[in-house]
Scaffold this active site. Sequence first.
Site, mmCIF file in Angstrom:
data_model
loop_
_atom_site.group_PDB
_atom_site.id
_atom_site.type_symbol
_atom_site.label_atom_id
_atom_site.label_comp_id
_atom_site.label_asym_id
_atom_site.label_seq_id
_atom_site.Cartn_x
_atom_site.Cartn_y
_atom_site.Cartn_z
ATOM 1 N N GLY A 13 52.118 67.708 35.069
ATOM 2 C CA GLY A 13 51.857 68.530 36.256
ATOM 3 C C GLY A 13 52.664 68.111 37.468
ATOM 4 O O GLY A 13 53.899 68.011 37.419
ATOM 5 N N ASP A 50 37.603 69.537 36.817
ATOM 6 C CA ASP A 50 38.594 70.414 37.445
ATOM 7 C C ASP A 50 39.329 69.585 38.481
ATOM 8 O O ASP A 50 38.740 68.706 39.131
ATOM 9 C CB ASP A 50 37.967 71.654 38.077
ATOM 10 C CG ASP A 50 39.027 72.736 38.303
ATOM 11 O OD1 ASP A 50 39.983 72.818 37.507
ATOM 12 O OD2 ASP A 50 38.916 73.496 39.287
#
Length: 197
Positions: free
Chosen positions: A154, A70
């Site tokens: 991103g 993550d």
Amino acid sequence: MKKLIIGTRNPKKREELVKLLEGLPLDIRSIEDYPGLPEVEEDGKTFRENAVKKAATIARLAGELVMGEDSGLEVDALNGVPGVRSARYAGEKATYEENNRKRLKAMEGTPLERRTARFCCTLALANPEGLLFVVEGQCEGFVSQEPKGEHGFGYDPVFYLPDYGKTFAELGPTVKNQISHRAQALKKFRERLKQFI
Ligand code: IMP
């Protein structure tokens, strides 16, 4: 050779992780090679909780060694936001562009010295019996005034590294894979992994 499943469905992250795992005596598999596995909901309050949940859940269901990942961006001027909600900053199904636009808007008028931010990455290793270890990596930088560069994904176009005078998206994968949060975490991961292979 022992199998290691990379437990992320983000193809760009997977590409970076596969590159960073090169040379290890492991048969690296993608979670996409196991079509029956469910989507693991990222409902943790920390990167660690999410990485551990992904690794442990998939390892139990697949019966293999699994790396859970993550990561996200913490912006100091926004009190660490978006953090664990990095992928959903501008809404549940937000695109990278929408997230970047919202980020730049939220920081309009903030001078460069107060645009400090860091990318964080947590990696967890689990086997079917449970969690084996967790490691973390960070990369410090600034939120740029405007998106620049074509590489990566991103927030890469808005993450500016003053030592290079460029964003991650301008720097490209070779440099990013030497200094990124994922690269820092992977260095530690490789060390710890030796105990288990
Ligand atoms: P996840 O895929 O749900 O874990 O979301 C993490 C989000 O953080 C991604 O969708 C990106 O927005 C952001 N992120 C994490 N790592 C990176 C990176 O290396 N570059 C750019 N954005 C990143």
